[in-house]
Design a protein around this motif. Structure first.
Motif, short mmCIF file in Angstrom:
data_model
loop_
_atom_site.label_atom_id
_atom_site.label_comp_id
_atom_site.label_asym_id
_atom_site.label_seq_id
_atom_site.Cartn_x
_atom_site.Cartn_y
_atom_site.Cartn_z
N TYR A 56 0.83 -1.21 0.00
CA TYR A 56 0.00 0.00 0.00
C TYR A 56 0.86 1.26 0.00
O TYR A 56 0.57 2.23 -0.69
CB TYR A 56 -0.93 0.01 1.21
CG TYR A 56 -1.98 -1.07 1.19
CD1 TYR A 56 -2.58 -1.47 0.00
CD2 TYR A 56 -2.37 -1.71 2.36
CE1 TYR A 56 -3.53 -2.47 -0.03
CE2 TYR A 56 -3.33 -2.71 2.34
CZ TYR A 56 -3.91 -3.08 1.15
OH TYR A 56 -4.85 -4.07 1.13
N ARG A 57 1.95 1.24 0.78
CA ARG A 57 2.86 2.39 0.80
C ARG A 57 3.49 2.60 -0.57
O ARG A 57 3.62 3.73 -1.04
CB ARG A 57 3.95 2.18 1.84
CG ARG A 57 3.53 2.53 3.23
CD ARG A 57 4.74 2.62 4.16
NE ARG A 57 4.37 2.02 5.41
CZ ARG A 57 5.05 1.10 6.06
NH1 ARG A 57 6.18 0.67 5.58
NH2 ARG A 57 4.63 0.60 7.19
N ALA A 60 1.01 4.14 -2.88
CA ALA A 60 0.82 5.56 -2.57
C ALA A 60 1.99 6.38 -3.11
O ALA A 60 1.80 7.46 -3.69
CB ALA A 60 0.68 5.75 -1.06
N SER A 63 1.71 6.67 -6.89
CA SER A 63 0.70 7.65 -7.31
C SER A 63 1.21 9.08 -7.08
O SER A 63 0.97 9.97 -7.89
CB SER A 63 -0.62 7.42 -6.58
OG SER A 63 -0.47 7.65 -5.20
N GLN A 64 1.95 9.29 -5.98
CA GLN A 64 2.54 10.62 -5.74
C GLN A 64 3.56 10.95 -6.82
O GLN A 64 3.64 12.10 -7.28
CB GLN A 64 3.20 10.68 -4.37
CG GLN A 64 2.22 10.72 -3.22
CD GLN A 64 2.92 10.70 -1.87
OE1 GLN A 64 4.13 10.60 -1.79
NE2 GLN A 64 2.13 10.79 -0.82
#
Length: 146
Positions: A56-57, A60, A63-64
């Protein structure tokens, strides 16, 4: 009909004679196997949870990174738009500036003979002139590209 038998209080609480609990020879191994299985299951679940959290990290951060790349491309497009040759030419026409030539001529005065100076001062002067020459060359290249 079965006759009723009443026990005295002492007899009721006394251990039964001739009745012994059956020993269970495999209960120890069963408990050990159960504990090992539960331990392995907990370890597997914790590792899976850790891996899922790392995934999940990573998603994220990815996506950043995508958002930051899109912003960078947008900013580069804005800079290109603001520094476009046609836009600069139209701004120059609005400000009534004279058009520039494509060639930049720079004249450098001839060097005069200098007195003998220590090496450090002479090297500094030579480096300074080389830096000035590099700046002039960069300006000339920039003007030539326009």
């Amino acid at each position: 009909m079965i006759p009723e038998r009443r026990l005295e209080l002492e007899q009721a609480h006394a251990p039964a004679k001739g009745i012994a609990p059956k020993p269970r020879p495999g209960i120890g191994r069963y408990v050990v196997r159960l504990m090992i299985t539960v331990g392995i299951g907990l370890f597997t679940v914790s590792r899976f949870a850790t891996a899922a959290q790392a995934g999940y990290r990573l998603d994220a951060l990815h996506s950043q990174l995508t958002v930051a790349t899109a912003k960078e491309a947008s900013l580069e497009a804005q800079v290109a738009k603001l520094t476009a040759t046609q836009r600069l030419a139209s701004e120059a026409a609005k400000l009534k500036l004279q058009p520039t030539s494509d060639v930049l001529a720079v004249s450098v005065p001839a060097q005069q003979p200098t007195k003998a100076t220590p090496r450090a001062v002479a090297a500094h002067r030579g480096g300074l002139l080389a830096a000035i020459g590099a700046v002039i060359q960069a300006i000339a290249n920039g003007v030539a590209r326009m």
